[in-house]
Write an enzyme that holds these catalytic residues in place. Structure first.
Site, short mmCIF file in Angstrom:
data_model
loop_
_atom_site.label_atom_id
_atom_site.label_comp_id
_atom_site.label_asym_id
_atom_site.label_seq_id
_atom_site.Cartn_x
_atom_site.Cartn_y
_atom_site.Cartn_z
N ARG A 173 -12.30 -8.72 19.95
CA ARG A 173 -13.63 -8.66 19.58
C ARG A 173 -14.02 -9.23 18.07
O ARG A 173 -13.40 -8.71 17.17
CB ARG A 173 -14.51 -7.58 19.66
CG ARG A 173 -16.39 -7.75 20.01
CD ARG A 173 -16.81 -6.57 19.86
NE ARG A 173 -16.81 -6.12 18.63
CZ ARG A 173 -17.07 -4.68 18.37
NH1 ARG A 173 -17.44 -3.81 19.39
NH2 ARG A 173 -16.99 -4.27 17.15
N ASP A 177 -23.37 -3.00 19.79
CA ASP A 177 -22.41 -2.71 18.86
C ASP A 177 -23.02 -2.41 17.46
O ASP A 177 -23.87 -3.28 17.12
CB ASP A 177 -21.49 -4.11 18.71
CG ASP A 177 -20.68 -4.44 20.01
OD1 ASP A 177 -19.99 -3.21 20.58
OD2 ASP A 177 -20.33 -5.47 20.40
N HIS A 214 -24.09 1.17 25.00
CA HIS A 214 -24.29 0.93 23.70
C HIS A 214 -24.58 -0.49 23.38
O HIS A 214 -24.26 -1.52 24.08
CB HIS A 214 -23.19 1.42 22.93
CG HIS A 214 -21.95 0.75 22.83
ND1 HIS A 214 -21.17 0.69 24.16
CD2 HIS A 214 -21.20 -0.20 22.22
CE1 HIS A 214 -19.98 0.06 23.98
NE2 HIS A 214 -19.96 -0.71 22.90
N HIS A 242 -24.10 -2.78 26.71
CA HIS A 242 -22.85 -2.83 27.61
C HIS A 242 -22.12 -1.63 27.74
O HIS A 242 -22.36 -0.74 26.77
CB HIS A 242 -21.96 -4.19 27.03
CG HIS A 242 -21.42 -4.00 25.49
ND1 HIS A 242 -22.35 -4.20 24.54
CD2 HIS A 242 -20.25 -3.73 25.19
CE1 HIS A 242 -21.38 -3.78 23.30
NE2 HIS A 242 -20.22 -3.43 23.85
#
Length: 309
Positions: free
Chosen positions: A278, A110, A108, A263
């Site tokens: 994150r 983000d 995916h 990623h």
């Protein structure tokens, strides 16, 4: 003086160590902070455009506040659409393997279920298990260039619907706490957004494939044909030659261009403890090859369940 020469004066080539031919570089001998000079931030941004994901070891001095102070130098911090930020921060969310929703073991980028999904993600390693828990990134601009010209032309015309209400249970190894987090937190508001499957990056003019496992369907294409097209294009994205794998150490920090990568967090560490945090930088709405912009078609907040009387 060329841009490459200017970058080399700020961050010497000897401190930029490529990790794979098509994606990824480790940047050495920099202590990240919100106080870095503007020319150093500009050099980091330039290296990010070239390498798509860049890694920094030994950043143990960073805490949540300093991670955000550094992140805001790259752009406007933006919170996750459905997951609450850590208290006292604007955008930081935590992935703690002891809690639900921590194992992002699907390919995916983000937040692609919204129109202006994040431009940059900044991930800091807090607790890393002694084995396992790597993350793999892929270069979606290199994947586009690998397509034969007829497939590039086809991709240029296609659009797909991305949603956070994707078939999670069928795409990941799901623990009960992960399913609960998915149902009650991650999908508390359902988004469906139409993106071109090829977006043009404004800084470089590169074309990047926009797909990933949150794709629900292709626009104006039946389910069976759409699935075959998805597998065809996604297989170019995840081809090993287009990827880089990072073995984390506590104190590491990774920054990636979320518009030009996908990623996958490898779920191979069992019950060991893994914690990363994150921050995300606001992005712009993707623009297709023919100049059309992505659009969110659906945004529905779930009603909380009624209490028993």
């Amino acid at each position: 003086m060329s841009e490459a020469a200017l970058i080399d004066r700020i961050i010497p080539c000897s401190d930029v160590v490529k990790r794979a031919a098509r994606i990824g570089a480790e940047i050495r001998n920099i202590k990240l902070s919100g106080d870095l000079p503007s020319h150093t931030i500009a050099a980091i941004n330039s290296l990010l455009l070239v390498h798509k994901v860049i890694f920094f070891r030994d950043q143990d001095h960073l805490d949540d506040a300093e991670q955000e102070r550094f992140g805001i130098r790259l752009g406007k911090l933006v919170p996750h659409p459905t997951i609450d930020s850590i208290e006292g921060t604007t955008s930081i969310i935590e992935f703690d393997s002891a809690r639900g929703g921590s194992r992002a073991d699907v390919w995916h980028a983000d937040g692609t279920f919204i129109a202006a999904y994040p431009k940059i993600s900044v991930l800091r390693a807090i607790v890393i298990p002694p084995f396992g828990g790597d993350t793999v990134w892929s270069n979606t601009t290199a994947a586009y260039l690998d397509l034969p010209l007829p497939l590039q032309r086809l991709a240029d015309e296609l659009w797909a619907v991305h949603t956070n209400g994707f078939e999670y249970a069928g795409k990941a190894r799901v623990r009960e706490i992960d399913k609960k987090h998915f149902d009650e937190v991650f999908t508390r508001t359902i988004f469906e957004t139409e993106h071109p499957i090829v977006r043009v990056l404004p800084e470089t003019g590169e074309r990047a494939l926009v797909l990933g496992d949150v794709v629900q369907r292709f626009v104006d294409i039946g389910k069976r044909d759409g699935q075959k097209l998805f597998e065809l294009f996604q297989s170019h994205i995840t081809a090993p030659e287009n990827t880089v794998r990072w073995t984390w150490q506590a104190g590491d920090l990774a920054i990636w261009d979320n518009r030009a990568t996908q990623h996958y967090a490898v779920n191979d560490y069992g019950d060991q403890h893994r914690v990363v945090r994150r921050a995300t930088i606001d992005g712009d709405v993707p623009v297709s090859v023919d100049g059309r912009s992505s659009v969110t078609r659906l945004k529905v907040t779930k009603q909380p369940p009624m209490e028993a009387t």
